[in-house]
Design an enzyme around this catalytic site. Structure first.
Site, short mmCIF file in Angstrom:
data_model
loop_
_atom_site.label_atom_id
_atom_site.label_comp_id
_atom_site.label_asym_id
_atom_site.label_seq_id
_atom_site.Cartn_x
_atom_site.Cartn_y
_atom_site.Cartn_z
N CYS A 117 0.82 -1.23 0.00
CA CYS A 117 0.00 0.00 0.00
C CYS A 117 0.85 1.26 0.00
O CYS A 117 0.41 2.31 -0.47
CB CYS A 117 -0.92 0.01 1.22
SG CYS A 117 -1.91 -1.48 1.33
N HIS A 262 -3.60 6.89 0.60
CA HIS A 262 -3.86 5.57 0.04
C HIS A 262 -5.29 5.20 0.42
O HIS A 262 -5.70 5.38 1.57
CB HIS A 262 -2.87 4.56 0.61
CG HIS A 262 -3.36 3.14 0.51
ND1 HIS A 262 -3.74 2.59 -0.68
CD2 HIS A 262 -3.57 2.20 1.46
CE1 HIS A 262 -4.16 1.35 -0.46
NE2 HIS A 262 -4.07 1.09 0.83
N ASN A 292 -10.01 -1.04 -2.75
CA ASN A 292 -8.61 -0.78 -2.39
C ASN A 292 -7.73 -1.35 -3.51
O ASN A 292 -7.68 -2.56 -3.70
CB ASN A 292 -8.34 -1.45 -1.04
CG ASN A 292 -6.93 -1.26 -0.55
OD1 ASN A 292 -5.99 -1.08 -1.33
ND2 ASN A 292 -6.76 -1.31 0.76
N1 ACO Z 1 -19.42 -10.02 4.85
C1 ACO Z 1 -20.22 -10.29 5.88
N2 ACO Z 1 -19.78 -10.62 7.10
C2 ACO Z 1 -18.44 -10.65 7.28
C3 ACO Z 1 -17.55 -10.36 6.24
C4 ACO Z 1 -18.08 -10.03 4.99
N3 ACO Z 1 -17.30 -9.73 3.93
N4 ACO Z 1 -16.28 -10.46 6.73
C5 ACO Z 1 -16.38 -10.79 8.01
N5 ACO Z 1 -17.69 -10.91 8.35
C6 ACO Z 1 -18.26 -11.24 9.64
C7 ACO Z 1 -17.34 -12.05 10.51
O1 ACO Z 1 -17.44 -13.42 10.22
C8 ACO Z 1 -17.82 -11.70 11.89
O2 ACO Z 1 -18.98 -12.44 12.15
P1 ACO Z 1 -19.32 -12.95 13.66
O3 ACO Z 1 -19.48 -11.69 14.47
O4 ACO Z 1 -20.58 -13.72 13.47
O5 ACO Z 1 -18.13 -13.77 14.08
C9 ACO Z 1 -18.24 -10.24 11.76
O6 ACO Z 1 -18.46 -10.02 10.35
C10 ACO Z 1 -17.19 -9.30 12.24
O7 ACO Z 1 -15.92 -9.73 11.71
P2 ACO Z 1 -14.59 -9.01 11.99
O8 ACO Z 1 -13.50 -9.60 11.17
O9 ACO Z 1 -14.40 -8.94 13.48
O10 ACO Z 1 -14.99 -7.61 11.38
P3 ACO Z 1 -14.58 -6.19 11.81
O11 ACO Z 1 -15.67 -5.53 12.51
O12 ACO Z 1 -13.20 -6.15 12.41
O13 ACO Z 1 -14.45 -5.53 10.35
C11 ACO Z 1 -12.84 -5.02 8.67
C12 ACO Z 1 -13.59 -6.11 9.38
C13 ACO Z 1 -13.82 -4.19 7.85
C14 ACO Z 1 -11.84 -5.65 7.77
C15 ACO Z 1 -12.20 -4.12 9.76
O14 ACO Z 1 -11.40 -4.90 10.62
C16 ACO Z 1 -11.36 -3.07 9.16
O15 ACO Z 1 -11.86 -2.11 8.61
N6 ACO Z 1 -10.04 -3.23 9.26
C17 ACO Z 1 -9.10 -2.39 8.56
C18 ACO Z 1 -8.52 -3.23 7.51
C19 ACO Z 1 -8.51 -2.56 6.19
O16 ACO Z 1 -9.25 -1.66 5.88
N7 ACO Z 1 -7.60 -3.01 5.39
C20 ACO Z 1 -7.45 -2.45 4.09
C21 ACO Z 1 -6.39 -3.18 3.41
S1 ACO Z 1 -4.88 -2.89 4.16
C22 ACO Z 1 -4.48 -1.35 3.74
O17 ACO Z 1 -4.72 -0.92 2.65
C23 ACO Z 1 -3.84 -0.57 4.76
#
Ligand code: ACO
Length: 336
Positions: A117, A262, A292
């Site tokens: 990234c 980014h 992304n």
């Molecule tokens: N669709 C539906 N449900 C989903 C999905 C999906 N695509 N992915 C995960 N879930 C579910 C999980 O199974 C979990 O279910 P449960 O509660 O029944 O166990 C629930 O959603 C929550 O899952 P988490 O992984 O804990 O989700 P979180 O609230 O942390 O959100 C996310 C995930 C959006 C990735 C968040 O952690 C985030 O924004 N992180 C930042 C990462 C990011 O943006 N990276 C970008 C790429 S890296 C970069 O460019 C820097």
């Protein structure tokens, strides 16, 4: 003192639009979940049938043609290619040489940058140093990714798969006419203690045998992301990188026309804007339409910004990135 400036830009997105509704057919997810957590509404994917081939060097070639034409330049005017990607055409050689082949400029150096990234800003810092030092005059930087063919379309990988899109952005740099305009500074950082929080580890050279049958099922060839850890670091490192760029040039937020981050996740960008008390519209976001695109996201965004006439001479632009490594970086530019 000689400075480097951005002369021209171009972007290329493959033609297939994948909306969140389309994504619902590929992985167990919902439009609502994706929008709420990431802000993404659609992304572009390459549309390849089994047996067909298309690489990031091809996407970058399309974007390069646009950037060259806008600059009124020929490929033979380019002295060096720098290619930033985490999804190269091949394990080796790098995609820079393939872009050079596509452009028809054999003999021109091609450097590949593997900083995910942050790759575009790392590439920009290298180009800036070469041009300042008078080693090269015109450098083409490509940031390009094809994520769609390397994602896990199942419940295990869905939190990653919904985030990413394919695309390419290109900038051409050259010497600035004066000392006041162009790239003012770049700042690079990395902390490998977090290398495995956002990674794809196989096929890597650490293991014997490098290729083993369980690779097909143990998820190790696909991106692994600790989303919460990424979020936590991103919302502190982005502001630090932006502040560093401002402090190095005695600038305040009032001096900054636009921050181009980014495009990691709209929620990360909103948190950064809120923490830094940015003015509405001071931080550019287009992840809604592209997802992304990793190393391509900043040059794609810059190309859009210029197309919309959002930058005028003397405007200050800050670019900032955070991502796998962890790496983070920023650049300050006075537009010319
Ligand atoms: N669709 C539906 N449900 C989903 C999905 C999906 N695509 N992915 C995960 N879930 C579910 C999980 O199974 C979990 O279910 P449960 O509660 O029944 O166990 C629930 O959603 C929550 O899952 P988490 O992984 O804990 O989700 P979180 O609230 O942390 O959100 C996310 C995930 C959006 C990735 C968040 O952690 C985030 O924004 N992180 C930042 C990462 C990011 O943006 N990276 C970008 C790429 S890296 C970069 O460019 C820097």
């Amino acid at each position: 003192m000689r400075r480097a400036k951005i002369i021209s830009t171009g972007r290329y997105l493959p033609p297939k639009v994948v909306t969140n509704k389309d994504m619902e057919k590929l992985v167990p997810t919902s439009d609502e979940w994706i929008r709420e957590r990431t802000g993404i509404e659609q992304r572009y994917f390459v549309d390849l049938k089994p047996g067909e081939e298309l690489g990031v060097s091809d996407l970058a070639y399309e974007a390069s043609k646009i950037a060259l034409e806008r600059a009124g330049m020929q490929p033979s005017d380019i002295d060096l290619i720098i290619f930033a990607t985490l999804s190269p055409d091949y394990v080796f050689p790098g995609s820079g040489v393939l872009l050079g082949k596509n452009l028809g400029i054999p003999g021109v150096g091609a450097l590949d940058v593997r900083n995910q990234c942050s790759g575009f800003i790392y590439a920009l810092s290298v180009a800036d140093a070469y041009i300042r030092a008078g080693i090269y005059d015109h450098i083409l930087i490509a940031g390009a990714e094809i994520h769609s063919t390397g994602l896990e379309y199942n419940e295990h990988g869905r939190h990653v798969t919904v985030l990413f899109g394919d695309g390419a952005g290109v900038v051409i740099l050259g010497p600035s006419e004066d000392e006041e305009h162009g790239i003012l500074s770049t700042h690079l950082h990395a902390d490998g203690r977090y290398a495995l929080e956002l990674c794809a580890i196989n096929p890597g050279s650490r293991r014997v045998p490098r290729i083993y049958p369980e690779m097909l099922t143990d998820h190790s060839m696909y991106p692994h992301m600790n989303g919460r850890e990424v979020f936590k670091h991103a919302v502190t490192k982005f502001p630090k990188a932006i502040m560093e760029a401002m402090e190095a040039n005695n600038l305040t937020l009032d001096d900054v026309k636009l921050v181009i981050p980014h495009q990691a996740n709209l929620r990360i960008s909103e948190a950064v804007a809120q923490r830094m008390k940015l003015k509405p519209g001071q931080l550019y976001s287009n992840i809604q339409r592209y997802g992304n695109t990793t190393a391509a996201s900043i040059p794609i965004a810059l190309d859009e910004v210029l197309e919309q006439g959002m930058l005028e001479r003397d405007d200050i632009v800050i670019m900032a990135a955070f991502g796998s490594g962890f790496t983070w970086a920023s650049a300050a530019i006075r537009w010319s």
